[in-house]
Design a protein around this motif. Structure first.
Motif, PDB file in Angstrom:
ATOM      1  N   GLY A 285      24.131 -24.725 -79.736  1.00 14.14           N
ATOM      2  CA  GLY A 285      23.434 -25.353 -80.857  1.00 14.14           C
ATOM      3  C   GLY A 285      22.039 -25.815 -80.506  1.00 14.14           C
ATOM      4  O   GLY A 285      21.187 -25.987 -81.390  1.00 14.14           O
ATOM      5  N   GLY A 286      21.759 -26.014 -79.212  1.00 12.09           N
ATOM      6  CA  GLY A 286      20.414 -26.354 -78.797  1.00 12.09           C
ATOM      7  C   GLY A 286      19.414 -25.258 -79.097  1.00 12.09           C
ATOM      8  O   GLY A 286      18.257 -25.537 -79.469  1.00 12.09           O
ATOM      9  N   ALA A 287      19.822 -24.005 -78.931  1.00 15.65           N
ATOM     10  CA  ALA A 287      18.940 -22.890 -79.284  1.00 15.65           C
ATOM     11  C   ALA A 287      18.628 -22.915 -80.772  1.00 15.65           C
ATOM     12  O   ALA A 287      17.500 -22.635 -81.198  1.00 15.65           O
ATOM     13  CB  ALA A 287      19.597 -21.568 -78.892  1.00 15.65           C
ATOM     14  N   VAL A 288      19.632 -23.263 -81.556  1.00 15.62           N
ATOM     15  CA  VAL A 288      19.474 -23.284 -83.016  1.00 15.62           C
ATOM     16  C   VAL A 288      18.513 -24.383 -83.438  1.00 15.62           C
ATOM     17  O   VAL A 288      17.586 -24.156 -84.231  1.00 15.62           O
ATOM     18  CB  VAL A 288      20.836 -23.457 -83.705  1.00 15.62           C
ATOM     19  N   ILE A 289      18.693 -25.606 -82.915  1.00 17.37           N
ATOM     20  CA  ILE A 289      17.824 -26.703 -83.341  1.00 17.37           C
ATOM     21  C   ILE A 289      16.419 -26.548 -82.788  1.00 17.37           C
ATOM     22  O   ILE A 289      15.464 -27.098 -83.355  1.00 17.37           O
ATOM     23  CB  ILE A 289      18.409 -28.086 -82.999  1.00 17.37           C
ATOM     24  N   THR A 290      16.269 -25.791 -81.696  1.00 15.72           N
ATOM     25  CA  THR A 290      14.930 -25.545 -81.169  1.00 15.72           C
ATOM     26  C   THR A 290      14.078 -24.829 -82.204  1.00 15.72           C
ATOM     27  O   THR A 290      12.886 -25.120 -82.339  1.00 15.72           O
ATOM     28  CB  THR A 290      15.008 -24.736 -79.866  1.00 15.72           C
ATOM     29  N   ALA A 291      14.659 -23.907 -82.948  1.00 15.92           N
ATOM     30  CA  ALA A 291      13.926 -23.202 -83.999  1.00 15.92           C
ATOM     31  C   ALA A 291      13.953 -23.956 -85.317  1.00 15.92           C
ATOM     32  O   ALA A 291      12.927 -24.098 -85.991  1.00 15.92           O
ATOM     33  CB  ALA A 291      14.504 -21.804 -84.186  1.00 15.92           C
ATOM     34  N   ALA A 292      15.129 -24.478 -85.692  1.00 17.48           N
ATOM     35  CA  ALA A 292      15.259 -25.123 -87.000  1.00 17.48           C
ATOM     36  C   ALA A 292      14.583 -26.489 -87.043  1.00 17.48           C
ATOM     37  O   ALA A 292      14.263 -27.002 -88.115  1.00 17.48           O
ATOM     38  CB  ALA A 292      16.740 -25.278 -87.357  1.00 17.48           C
ATOM     39  N   GLY A 293      14.332 -27.082 -85.879  1.00 18.66           N
ATOM     40  CA  GLY A 293      13.833 -28.445 -85.824  1.00 18.66           C
ATOM     41  C   GLY A 293      12.403 -28.645 -86.270  1.00 18.66           C
ATOM     42  O   GLY A 293      11.936 -29.788 -86.326  1.00 18.66           O
ATOM     43  N   VAL A 294      11.694 -27.581 -86.589  1.00 17.10           N
ATOM     44  CA  VAL A 294      10.348 -27.742 -87.138  1.00 17.10           C
ATOM     45  C   VAL A 294      10.395 -28.106 -88.621  1.00 17.10           C
ATOM     46  O   VAL A 294       9.360 -28.358 -89.232  1.00 17.10           O
ATOM     47  CB  VAL A 294       9.496 -26.472 -86.944  1.00 17.10           C
ATOM     48  N   HIS A 295      11.572 -28.124 -89.204  1.00 17.72           N
ATOM     49  CA  HIS A 295      11.722 -28.513 -90.609  1.00 17.72           C
ATOM     50  C   HIS A 295      11.119 -29.907 -90.817  1.00 17.72           C
ATOM     51  O   HIS A 295      11.307 -30.799 -89.980  1.00 17.72           O
ATOM     52  CB  HIS A 295      13.194 -28.513 -90.978  1.00 17.72           C
TER      53      HIS A 295
ATOM     54  N   TYR B  31      19.629 -33.012 -77.775  1.00 15.19           N
ATOM     55  CA  TYR B  31      20.291 -31.895 -77.109  1.00 15.19           C
ATOM     56  C   TYR B  31      21.454 -32.445 -76.292  1.00 15.19           C
ATOM     57  O   TYR B  31      21.251 -33.258 -75.388  1.00 15.19           O
ATOM     58  CB  TYR B  31      19.316 -31.168 -76.181  1.00 15.19           C
ATOM     59  N   VAL B  32      22.674 -32.006 -76.606  1.00 17.93           N
ATOM     60  CA  VAL B  32      23.870 -32.468 -75.916  1.00 17.93           C
ATOM     61  C   VAL B  32      24.405 -31.317 -75.056  1.00 17.93           C
ATOM     62  O   VAL B  32      24.975 -30.359 -75.573  1.00 17.93           O
ATOM     63  CB  VAL B  32      24.954 -32.936 -76.913  1.00 17.93           C
ATOM     64  N   ALA B  33      24.179 -31.397 -73.746  1.00 14.29           N
ATOM     65  CA  ALA B  33      24.555 -30.296 -72.843  1.00 14.29           C
ATOM     66  C   ALA B  33      24.109 -28.967 -73.429  1.00 14.29           C
ATOM     67  O   ALA B  33      24.838 -27.979 -73.413  1.00 14.29           O
ATOM     68  CB  ALA B  33      26.069 -30.289 -72.603  1.00 14.29           C
ATOM     69  N   ALA B  34      22.885 -28.957 -73.951  1.00 16.96           N
ATOM     70  CA  ALA B  34      22.456 -27.886 -74.849  1.00 16.96           C
ATOM     71  C   ALA B  34      21.302 -27.073 -74.272  1.00 16.96           C
ATOM     72  O   ALA B  34      20.625 -27.488 -73.323  1.00 16.96           O
ATOM     73  CB  ALA B  34      22.040 -28.489 -76.190  1.00 16.96           C
ATOM     74  N   PHE B  35      21.060 -25.929 -74.895  1.00 16.76           N
ATOM     75  CA  PHE B  35      20.022 -25.007 -74.465  1.00 16.76           C
ATOM     76  C   PHE B  35      18.694 -25.384 -75.129  1.00 16.76           C
ATOM     77  O   PHE B  35      18.407 -24.972 -76.246  1.00 16.76           O
ATOM     78  CB  PHE B  35      20.430 -23.571 -74.794  1.00 16.76           C
ATOM     79  N   GLN B  36      17.916 -26.155 -74.401  1.00 17.33           N
ATOM     80  CA  GLN B  36      16.574 -26.520 -74.867  1.00 17.33           C
ATOM     81  C   GLN B  36      15.635 -25.421 -74.366  1.00 17.33           C
ATOM     82  O   GLN B  36      15.004 -25.534 -73.314  1.00 17.33           O
ATOM     83  CB  GLN B  36      16.161 -27.898 -74.363  1.00 17.33           C
TER      84      GLN B  36
END
Length: 230
Positions: free
Chosen positions: A66-76, A84-89
């Motif tokens: 989910g870190g990969a997902v929020i990395t892109a979606a987080g510009v909203h 990021y929780v144990a996540a792919f930043q």
């Protein structure tokens, strides 16, 4: 200020049930996004669609993939903080299967647990839960394991764009006893975050430490709201 929760591979919105209940007890609104888990673009679109419907600003949370997902979606424009929780930043050009080029890290047994087919990837029904929920009680592990689902192979090659953490404050929660994403890899990715925390946790604190995670999220939401009004 609300919280939007994004699960990782093989999981679903059920991952966040205990955390959402704890957030409600603290007066914090939340919503969990059900990812299609077919490819990264589809998952990012699912998160953006939820953010479009959120009333007011939000903390956006990604666990593991989910870190990969929020990395892109987080510009909203609704997003005020990333967790990021144990996540792919991830950074530009990286994917969950290719990141931090030129650096090497200790390996976990995740590759051994993965069952790779032509179009989908599943996890071994015994080893997978042992890694994902290494510090969870047996009853929690059994229920969670029964709800896991295959994911698309394309997810492992997805490259996020844009990179939200470059313009949005972020916190990285390192899970120091993780058997899925090695803690050393997490610490390396956490260097990209505005702030880093570390807990003596396995890979899935949403299931093993929901109250503590909800407290952190409530604090982040309050802090982001104070910043917005300050």
């Amino acid at each position: 200020m609300g919280v939007v929760l994004v699960h990782g591979l093989w999981h679903g919105v059920w991952t966040w049930e205990a955390v959402r209940a704890a957030l409600a007890d603290r007066g914090v609104q939340s919503v969990a996004v059900e990812l299609p888990l077919t490819d990264l673009d589809a998952d990012v679109a699912a998160v953006r669609a939820v953010l479009d419907r959120v009333e007011g600003p939000a903390v956006l949370v990604g666990h593991s993939y989910g870190g990969a997902v929020i990395t892109a979606a987080g510009v909203h424009p609704a997003v005020r903080h990333l967790l990021y929780v144990a996540a792919f930043q991830l950074d530009q050009g990286e994917s969950v299967s290719r990141l931090l080029p030129g650096e090497s890290f200790p390996q976990t047994r995740l590759a051994e647990a993965m069952r790779v087919g032509e179009t989908e990837v599943d996890v071994d029904p015994v080893l997978g839960p042992q890694l994902l929920y290494s510090d969870a009680p047996a009853e929690i592990t059994a229920v969670a394991a029964s709800r896991l689902r295959p994911v698309g192979r394309a997810l492992f090659r997805g490259v996020p764009t844009p990179i939200a953490w470059r313009s949005t404050p972020s916190t990285y929660l390192v899970c120091g006893e993780d058997r899925v994403v090695h803690p050393e890899l997490q610490r390396a990715m956490a260097r990209r975050a505005t702030r880093t925390l570390e807990w003596p946790s396995g890979h899935s604190p949403a299931l093993t430490r929901p109250e503590r995670l909800a407290t952190l999220l409530a604090e982040l939401a309050a802090g982001a709201a104070d910043t917005r009004h300050g």
